[in-house]
Scaffold this motif. Structure first.
Motif, short mmCIF file in Angstrom:
data_model
loop_
_atom_site.label_atom_id
_atom_site.label_comp_id
_atom_site.label_asym_id
_atom_site.label_seq_id
_atom_site.Cartn_x
_atom_site.Cartn_y
_atom_site.Cartn_z
N GLU A 1 0.74 -1.66 0.13
CA GLU A 1 0.23 0.02 0.03
C GLU A 1 0.72 1.09 0.09
N SER B 1 1.28 2.24 -3.37
CA SER B 1 -0.12 3.12 -4.02
C SER B 1 0.39 4.24 -3.55
N GLU C 1 1.29 -6.25 -8.82
CA GLU C 1 -0.21 -6.58 -8.80
C GLU C 1 -0.43 -5.63 -7.70
N HIS C 2 -0.24 -5.39 -7.21
CA HIS C 2 -1.00 -4.03 -6.17
C HIS C 2 -1.09 -3.25 -6.82
N VAL D 1 -1.50 -2.66 -10.19
CA VAL D 1 -2.42 -2.85 -11.00
C VAL D 1 -3.64 -2.66 -10.51
N ASP D 2 -4.19 -3.40 -9.39
CA ASP D 2 -4.98 -3.47 -9.22
C ASP D 2 -5.72 -1.99 -8.48
N ALA D 3 -4.68 -1.07 -8.25
CA ALA D 3 -4.88 0.55 -7.58
C ALA D 3 -4.69 0.79 -8.80
#
Ligand code: 1PR
Length: 508
Positions: free
Chosen positions: A464, A467, A496-497, A499-501
């Motif tokens: 986190e 991001s 991956e985090h 990309v999700d964000a």
């Protein structure tokens, strides 16, 4: 000349072509070096790597007769791969004047004149971050065998000047995608094309950088070490770790020789050896820092910082990073208002280009009650100081945080940008190794102040935090050491985090 497994390399001698050599060898192809214009004409396939500056490259090509040979080779429609500057030289002219030139001047230098058009500088007044450093997805609009299967893949760009067609990016530094494009040029009949990726609009990807702080142990071996507010303990072997980070998807790898300010770096043969070995395995950019400055050794011999940097570049570094010496240069510049051209920062960026010079800033937070208390730029902090202070300035340090200097991170960043830094590595001693997240206040202040890319560093403890720094600041990249060393958070999990964000990153 017709050895199918050999490629001819035009190394005109002005820069670091070790990365290109390593990539070609990695693909099992032999290298034949151009020594005379005839070697160009008799080549089966020719690679012209993109290092150095336009003006000085044309000087050499004209003086050696290679300019004419190149024109003739291309007129004969022979296989030619011009990478970055190697492409730009094909145009009529460039705004890049080369060493010694004032970047504000608008004189153009003549090129080979094979392709009509001018190579222009990116305009940072249009809100662009210049140099353009990092990973963009390829959007292939015309079918070519060379780029087959690479559509939608991210490749590595590093340039301040641009021409329209062809390989402006660096295949030798573009991971597996780059190697596969290179392979299609070197061995046109090979397969190995990848399935096209899904096409979507692409911006410059945010970079995730793995950093290795290294130092010499009592046996003289370099060990990776990781600190806690710059107090250090040991962690592992540098080359092994660097290649693991590359495999895990790091977009760049940085080595910081944290004891470099004590010992003379050219005496530091292990560091050069680490670079040589790492650059054979790591096909993304490598940065090295620590101890880059002018130096006189015990026998009285003087080494310029440019010699020190050149040795690092020859050994496989793509960028060098300057800490302490850049602070002294910035202080002198702010005091006198004069660019002497003599600081390590100015000398190295003049010869190797701004994009090859990173300035590493090591500031410490100093809380104040009001901005009027200090002459340095302050920020209103997101969490108050121990005495309820609402503001802070960020005081620069040298020698690995040992000595504090009368200059703030904001002032330093602005000054080194003017002196020729191509990128800023922004650490924060308060956050280093704490895992509590990046110093958003600091990173926002500095990344809003300059037009060169800023790498956020110090304090990453979870996915986190990455991001957060990209959402709240203009940082172009985020760097971490501890969480990757201790294998607490895999690089892939960070990507991956992101990309999700909704943050664009390079995925392998
Ligand atoms: O001054 O030109 O010789 O360069 C010295 C270089 O070495 C500088 O870039 C300086 O930042 C670095 N350095 C010097 N001493 C230390 C130390 O730790 N004792 N390391 C040191 C600085 C900061 C980052 C670290 C991030 C991320 N380390 O490199 O990797 O803070 O850490 P984290 O993710 O674990 O929080 P010169």
């Amino acid at each position: 000349s017709s050895n199918a497994n050999t490629v001819t390399l035009l190394d005109y001698g002005a820069g670091n072509v070790r990365s290109v050599r390593n990539a070609i060898r990695h693909l099992g192809v032999n290298i034949r070096d151009v020594r005379s214009p005839e070697d160009i004409l008799s080549a089966d396939r020719l690679v012209f790597p993109g290092v150095g500056a336009f003006g000085s490259a044309m000087d050499v090509l004209n003086r050696t007769g290679m300019a004419d040979a190149l024109r003739e080779y291309i007129r004969r429609d022979r296989p030619f791969l011009g990478i970055c500057l190697g492409l730009q030289l094909l145009f009529d002219s460039s705004e890049e004047n080369g060493p010694g030139a004032d970047s504000a001047s608008t004189t153009v230098v003549s090129g080979l004149g094979v392709i009509p058009g001018v190579v222009r500088r990116f305009d940072s007044s249009e809100g662009l971050i210049v140099p353009h450093i990092g990973w963009n997805a390829l959007q292939i609009t015309k079918d070519t065998q060379l780029l087959q299967g690479a559509d939608g893949h991210h490749v590595y760009f590093v340039h301040s000047y641009h021409a329209l067609p062809a390989v402006q990016f660096h295949p030798e530094k573009s991971g597996a995608t780059g190697l596969s494009i290179f392979e299609k040029f070197l061995s046109p009949n090979s397969s190995g094309a990848k399935a096209p990726a899904h096409r979507k609009a692409s911006k410059l990807a945010k970079r995730v950088i793995a950093c290795l702080d290294v130092r010499s142990n009592d046996n003289g071996d370099l060990v990776v070490t990781k600190g806690d507010q710059y107090d250090v303990r040991n962690l592992g072997k540098p080359v092994e770790l660097a290649s693991q980070y590359y495999i895990d998807g790091a977009d760049e790898v940085s080595f910081l020789n944290i004891t470099g300010f004590r010992a003379f770096p050219l005496g530091d043969l292990p560091m050069l050896e680490v670079l040589r070995c790492a650059s054979e395995k790591v096909f993304v950019p490598l940065t090295v820092g620590g101890g880059i400055r002018d130096f006189t050794d015990e026998s009285g011999r003087y080494y310029s910082s440019l010699e020190v940097a050149s040795e690092y570049f020859r050994s496989g570094a793509d960028k060098i990073s300057i800490g302490s010496d850049a602070v002294f240069a910035a202080e002198a510049y702010l005091q006198t208002g004069v660019k002497t051209g003599k600081s390590s920062l100015e000398q190295i960026s003049r010869v190797y280009g701004n994009q090859a010079v990173v300035v590493s800033i090591d500031p410490r937070r100093v809380y104040v009650k009001s901005p009027d208390e200090v002459q340095f730029r302050t920020v209103k902090v997101s969490s108050k100081g121990p005495l309820g202070e609402e503001y802070a300035w960020y005081q620069c340090t040298v020698s690995g945080g040992r000595d504090s200097r009368p200059i703030g991170a904001y002032e330093l960043a602005k000054a080194v940008e003017e002196l020729g830094a191509g990128e800023i590595l922004l650490n924060c001693i308060d956050c280093d190794g704490q895992g509590g997240g990046f110093d958003i206040d600091l990173i926002k202040m500095v990344s809003d102040a300059v037009t060169i890319p800023v790498i956020a560093s110090s304090g990453a403890g979870s996915v986190e935090h990455f991001s957060e720094v990209f959402e709240k600041t203009n940082a172009s990249a985020a760097l971490a050491a501890g969480i990757f060393h201790r294998k607490e958070v895999p690089i892939l999990a960070v990507k991956e985090h992101l990309v999700d964000a909704g943050v664009e990153v390079r995925m392998q």
